[in-house]
Write a protein that holds these residues in place. Structure first.
Motif, short mmCIF file in Angstrom:
data_model
loop_
_atom_site.label_atom_id
_atom_site.label_comp_id
_atom_site.label_asym_id
_atom_site.label_seq_id
_atom_site.Cartn_x
_atom_site.Cartn_y
_atom_site.Cartn_z
N ALA A 1 -12.91 11.54 8.76
CA ALA A 1 -11.86 10.90 9.12
C ALA A 1 -10.59 11.80 9.36
O ALA A 1 -9.58 11.52 10.00
CB ALA A 1 -11.47 9.87 7.93
N ASN A 2 -10.63 12.94 8.90
CA ASN A 2 -9.59 13.95 8.85
C ASN A 2 -8.26 13.14 8.15
O ASN A 2 -7.21 13.55 8.78
CB ASN A 2 -9.26 14.47 10.27
N LYS A 3 -8.21 12.69 7.14
CA LYS A 3 -7.40 12.17 6.45
C LYS A 3 -7.52 12.15 5.05
O LYS A 3 -8.40 12.75 4.47
CB LYS A 3 -7.51 10.56 6.60
N ILE A 4 -6.30 11.99 4.29
CA ILE A 4 -6.27 12.02 2.73
C ILE A 4 -6.39 10.68 2.48
O ILE A 4 -5.87 9.66 2.92
CB ILE A 4 -4.66 12.35 2.41
N PHE A 5 -7.46 10.78 1.32
CA PHE A 5 -7.73 9.37 0.70
C PHE A 5 -7.10 9.35 -0.63
O PHE A 5 -7.39 10.48 -1.37
CB PHE A 5 -9.11 8.87 0.51
N VAL A 6 -6.61 8.38 -1.30
CA VAL A 6 -6.11 8.19 -2.56
C VAL A 6 -6.62 7.01 -3.23
O VAL A 6 -6.74 6.10 -2.59
CB VAL A 6 -4.63 8.43 -2.49
N MET A 7 -6.43 7.13 -4.43
CA MET A 7 -6.76 5.72 -5.37
C MET A 7 -5.59 5.51 -6.04
O MET A 7 -4.97 6.34 -6.63
CB MET A 7 -7.79 5.82 -6.10
N GLN A 8 -4.91 4.14 -5.89
CA GLN A 8 -3.67 3.99 -6.80
C GLN A 8 -4.09 3.32 -7.82
O GLN A 8 -4.85 2.44 -8.06
CB GLN A 8 -2.47 3.38 -5.95
N HIS A 9 -3.29 3.43 -9.03
CA HIS A 9 -3.11 2.79 -10.40
C HIS A 9 -2.28 1.58 -10.03
O HIS A 9 -1.02 1.87 -9.73
CB HIS A 9 -2.70 3.52 -11.28
N ALA B 1 3.57 11.01 1.88
CA ALA B 1 3.39 9.50 1.80
C ALA B 1 4.18 9.05 0.61
O ALA B 1 4.50 9.77 -0.32
CB ALA B 1 2.03 9.14 1.88
N THR B 2 4.69 7.75 0.69
CA THR B 2 5.52 6.98 -0.48
C THR B 2 4.90 5.76 -0.89
O THR B 2 3.90 5.37 -0.14
CB THR B 2 6.88 7.14 0.05
N GLY B 3 5.50 5.09 -1.84
CA GLY B 3 5.20 3.84 -2.14
C GLY B 3 3.90 3.66 -2.66
O GLY B 3 3.29 2.78 -2.92
N LEU B 4 3.58 4.79 -3.59
CA LEU B 4 2.18 4.82 -4.41
C LEU B 4 2.71 4.97 -5.63
O LEU B 4 3.28 6.14 -6.28
CB LEU B 4 1.43 6.07 -3.87
N ARG B 5 2.45 4.06 -6.61
CA ARG B 5 2.85 4.15 -7.95
C ARG B 5 2.37 5.21 -8.92
O ARG B 5 3.11 5.82 -9.59
CB ARG B 5 2.61 2.94 -8.62
N ASN B 6 0.90 5.36 -8.98
CA ASN B 6 0.52 6.68 -9.70
C ASN B 6 -0.82 6.82 -9.03
O ASN B 6 -1.90 6.14 -8.94
CB ASN B 6 0.54 6.13 -10.96
N VAL B 7 -0.92 8.15 -8.72
CA VAL B 7 -2.09 8.50 -7.86
C VAL B 7 -2.74 9.68 -8.72
O VAL B 7 -2.00 10.80 -8.82
CB VAL B 7 -1.94 9.03 -6.45
N VAL B 8 -3.70 9.78 -9.15
CA VAL B 8 -4.65 10.76 -9.93
C VAL B 8 -5.76 11.22 -8.95
O VAL B 8 -6.10 12.38 -8.74
CB VAL B 8 -5.20 10.52 -11.36
N ALA B 9 -6.45 10.19 -8.46
CA ALA B 9 -7.54 10.53 -7.56
C ALA B 9 -7.21 10.65 -6.37
O ALA B 9 -6.63 9.83 -5.45
CB ALA B 9 -8.82 9.44 -7.50
N ILE B 10 -7.42 11.93 -5.52
CA ILE B 10 -7.06 12.17 -4.19
C ILE B 10 -8.21 13.13 -3.74
O ILE B 10 -8.70 14.14 -4.50
CB ILE B 10 -5.67 13.08 -4.15
N ALA B 11 -8.60 12.92 -2.43
CA ALA B 11 -9.50 13.83 -1.97
C ALA B 11 -9.35 13.65 -0.11
O ALA B 11 -8.89 12.84 0.34
CB ALA B 11 -10.88 13.14 -2.06
N TRP B 12 -10.01 14.96 0.47
CA TRP B 12 -9.83 15.07 1.99
C TRP B 12 -11.13 14.42 2.42
O TRP B 12 -12.00 15.01 1.94
CB TRP B 12 -9.47 16.43 2.25
N ASN B 13 -11.09 13.77 3.66
CA ASN B 13 -12.12 13.30 4.17
C ASN B 13 -12.55 14.12 5.54
O ASN B 13 -11.67 13.89 6.34
CB ASN B 13 -12.27 11.58 4.32
N ASN B 14 -13.47 14.93 5.61
CA ASN B 14 -13.70 15.68 6.79
C ASN B 14 -14.02 14.67 8.24
O ASN B 14 -13.71 15.15 9.02
CB ASN B 14 -14.74 16.70 6.69
N ASN C 1 -1.73 8.79 6.29
CA ASN C 1 -1.13 9.62 7.63
C ASN C 1 0.00 9.82 7.07
O ASN C 1 0.83 9.41 6.15
CB ASN C 1 -1.06 8.84 8.79
N ASN C 2 0.72 10.84 7.71
CA ASN C 2 1.92 11.60 7.36
C ASN C 2 3.11 10.47 7.73
O ASN C 2 3.21 9.82 8.70
CB ASN C 2 2.22 12.78 8.11
#
Length: 449
Positions: free
Chosen positions: A230-238, A215-228, A268-269
């Protein structure tokens, strides 16, 4: 545990030095008694360990051992192993001569991240490192340009390893953080940063180019987790900084303090979250064109950029994300998200804010309902929060085998343990809620999509 003799000697030497360092600080740091946190009724906190160094992320094993990553090595070690019993942590040993943020356990290995590389250590049946002197290097050559350079680690349910790579820029200006400087055409920084990269979890010595930009267009991600669910990656952007400083023609200081939202994305990819071309305005509930690319605070730009799934107050710096799957906490917390907000530095002249842990309810794998401040009091008081001089800055989250929530702080090196006991509800029935974020315009921004 089985260690090579050299490894054992080094571990003992480093551990003794670290213990000496923790017990002989030049200035005694104030400690919050019994955790000292403001929590919902029925919850309690205690301090497991203190003065460890700048504790970034952590992981708790089924045996109640805690692996902690330090931003910089202390007495030559960047990863610590503690054993927690009855709410207190005992330092077992330290290893690895490099600092960093990410730490995870996957398929019998402990993975740790520096700002440029990913390593792993083989674990024994007790989830202890078999040989601290012989890590395997899994990825090398990750970009570190001294801004937004920390690396976190996450695995999906298929064994892929995901590494966020922050962009070394605020808003991809020709001259970074310079008033009036416009954005670089096409933002060439996105070629190698500003997104999430996928690597093999098991292949040694992968180069940066071997990874797939997920994935792109994300300035700065430190927080990242997998959600079972939703079967998706979740991130928090600064989100980006300094709207009024860089473009005072369009933004005043109050707007700059409240924009843009800190956003949660479900990825998603191939997704593009839109940085540096847009930011998310939580009041207008729209994607707004950045001033560096011709925006004026009103122009929108939808394009093919994804929407956030939840939005939070500006500049609070989300540094970890954890989906709660334990059985200790009440049912409302099951499968919901805890977010560690490190706290702001750039809301001036408005008061600084953050330095707390938020809970975001989820339903069927997606945010559902208003977020709330779950754990507050890390900063040491209202004045410390407003000034930004917080005593503790929440950074990492972990779930213990019994369902307790652990929070580490990268200012004083403290680990907090938060537990729940329904028998304490009567004791706490008149206890004020920690959801006391008093900046009314920001509090009104409890928007979920």
């Amino acid at each position: 545990m089985k260690f090579a003799s050299v490894s054992r000697f080094l571990c003992m030497a480093f551990t003794l030095a670290l213990i000496a360092s923790c017990n002989n600080t030049k200035e005694e740091a104030p400690v919050l008694n019994d955790g000292g946190l403001s929590l919902p009724a029925g919850f309690s906190s205690n301090i497991v360990a203190d003065s460890l160094g700048r504790a970034r992320h952590l992981i708790v094993t089924p045996q109640n051992d805690i692996y902690v990553r330090l931003a910089q090595p202390v007495n030559g070690v960047g990863t610590l192993l503690l054993h927690e019993q009855d709410g207190k942590g005992k330092l077992l040993y330290g290893f690895g001569d490099f600092g960093g943020t990410g730490v995870q356990i996957h398929n019998g290995y402990l993975y740790t991240a520096s700002n440029t590389e990913i390593f792993r250590y083989k674990l024994d049946g007790d989830n202890h490192v078999e040989d601290t002197a012989k890590p395997e290097r899994i990825v090398t050559g990750l970009i570190d340009r001294h801004q937004h350079n920390t690396k976190s680690i996450m695995f999906d349910d298929k064994g892929n390893m995901f590494i966020p790579v922050g962009c070394p820029s605020n808003s991809c200006q020709e001259n970074d953080r310079t008033p009036g400087s416009m954005g670089m055409a096409g933002c060439p920084l996105l070629d190698s940063a500003g997104g999430v990269w996928m690597f093999s979890a098991d292949k040694k010595d992968q180069q940066y180019g071997d990874g797939v930009r997920y994935a792109t267009g994300l300035r700065n991600v430190v927080a990242i987790a997998w959600n079972n669910q939703a079967n998706k990656i979740f991130v928090m952007q600064h989100g980006r900084d300094q709207l009024s400083t860089l473009f005072p023609k369009y933004f005043n200081d109050k707007q700059s303090a409240q924009l843009p939202a800190e956003c949660m994305y479900a990825l998603n990819n191939g997704d593009n979250a839109g940085w540096p071309y847009i930011y998310y305005d939580p009041f207008k509930k729209k994607k707004i064109l950045m001033p560096e690319y011709g925006g004026d605070g009103e122009k929108t730009l939808d394009s093919n950029f994804i929407d956030p799934v939840a939005a939070y107050p500006a500049h609070l710096a989300p540094n970890d994300l954890l989906f709660y799957t334990g059985d200790m906490f009440p049912e409302k917390y099951k499968n919901g998200a805890f977010i560690a907000f490190h706290g702001s530095w750039n809301r001036s002249p408005e008061p600084q804010a953050g330095f707390f842990v938020v809970f975001q309810p989820f339903k069927n794998g997606m945010p559902d309902g208003d977020w709330e401040v779950f754990a507050d009091g890390f900063s040491g008081g209202a004045d410390s929060t407003a000034s930004g001089h917080a005593l503790h800055r929440p950074c990492g989250l972990a779930q213990g085998p019994d369902g307790a929530l652990y929070v580490c702080d990268d200012n004083k090196g403290t680990i907090f343990r938060i537990t729940y006991n329904k028998n304490d509800l009567e004791r706490d029935k008149d206890k004020p809620s920690p959801n006391n974020f008093r900046d009314t315009p920001v509090t009104a921004m409890r928007e979920n999509k």
